[in-house]
Design a protein around this motif. Sequence first.
Motif, PDB file in Angstrom:
ATOM      1  N   LYS A 156       0.729  -1.310   0.026  1.00 28.47           N
ATOM      2  CA  LYS A 156      -0.048  -0.030  -0.106  1.00 28.47           C
ATOM      3  C   LYS A 156       0.856   1.296  -0.090  1.00 28.47           C
ATOM      4  N   TYR A 157       0.216   2.242  -0.315  1.00 32.28           N
ATOM      5  CA  TYR A 157       1.002   3.554  -0.241  1.00 32.28           C
ATOM      6  C   TYR A 157       0.010   4.666  -0.047  1.00 32.28           C
ATOM      7  N   ASN A 158       0.734   5.851   0.517  1.00 35.03           N
ATOM      8  CA  ASN A 158       0.238   7.131   0.602  1.00 35.03           C
ATOM      9  C   ASN A 158       1.325   8.133   0.264  1.00 35.03           C
ATOM     10  N   TYR A 159       0.772   9.257  -0.133  1.00 37.40           N
ATOM     11  CA  TYR A 159       1.706  10.404  -0.360  1.00 37.40           C
ATOM     12  C   TYR A 159       1.336  11.791   0.042  1.00 37.40           C
TER      13      TYR A 159
ATOM     14  N   ALA B 121      -1.835  15.690   2.128  1.00 39.96           N
ATOM     15  CA  ALA B 121      -1.739  14.327   2.172  1.00 39.96           C
ATOM     16  C   ALA B 121      -2.791  13.406   1.434  1.00 39.96           C
ATOM     17  N   TYR B 122      -2.489  12.427   1.097  1.00 40.58           N
ATOM     18  CA  TYR B 122      -3.442  11.546   0.406  1.00 40.58           C
ATOM     19  C   TYR B 122      -3.278  10.041   0.721  1.00 40.58           C
ATOM     20  N   GLU B 123      -4.368   9.326   1.008  1.00 37.75           N
ATOM     21  CA  GLU B 123      -4.453   8.033   1.503  1.00 37.75           C
ATOM     22  C   GLU B 123      -5.312   7.144   0.593  1.00 37.75           C
ATOM     23  N   ASN B 124      -5.193   5.886   0.821  1.00 38.86           N
ATOM     24  CA  ASN B 124      -5.919   4.997  -0.088  1.00 38.86           C
ATOM     25  C   ASN B 124      -6.172   5.679  -1.495  1.00 38.86           C
ATOM     26  N   CYS B 125      -5.188   5.791  -2.007  1.00 42.64           N
ATOM     27  CA  CYS B 125      -5.314   6.488  -3.371  1.00 42.64           C
ATOM     28  C   CYS B 125      -5.543   5.575  -4.299  1.00 42.64           C
TER      29      CYS B 125
END
Length: 161
Positions: free
Chosen positions: A59-62, A83-87
């Motif tokens: 998983k990733y976030n940025y 901030a961005y999650e669950n992209c």
Amino acid sequence: VRVLGNKTIVTNGDQTDTIYEGMDRQMTFEQSLRSREFEPDAPNYTPRISGIMHLENGKYNYAMSILKSDNGNPESCNRYTFAYENCVAGEGHFIHTYQCDGDPLPSFEGEPKLVAIPDEIDAFTNALWTSLNEDNKVSLFVRFIDIADGTYETRIVNKNK
């Protein structure tokens, strides 16, 4: 670009090292940038743009940051982090340095722009490069990171080859 464990850091200036060193000392992305401001290049006061991508367990976030003068006031630094999650696959966000031509150049305004990201790095790199203002673009860094295994491809375009 610098990589710290499972984090990839990219910026438009020398604040890459500031972020790396701060995070290596257990500071957050935002805390690491507190010692920095926009470039002191009056009258434009070029914004500092930074991004960090965190990969973990497939998983990733940025997050992205822009540090800019308050409407050209060199005494005031405005700090924005997004901030961005669950992209969503195939979508990303984009911050650019200036919003248009001018004298002085006006800094980027608002939230990062939503962009479609094709599956092919060269197509994406070309789309980004050709969309930039011809008179103001200098360089572009693009990296595709495979979320599953962390392998990556990189493209760098420089106007002054």
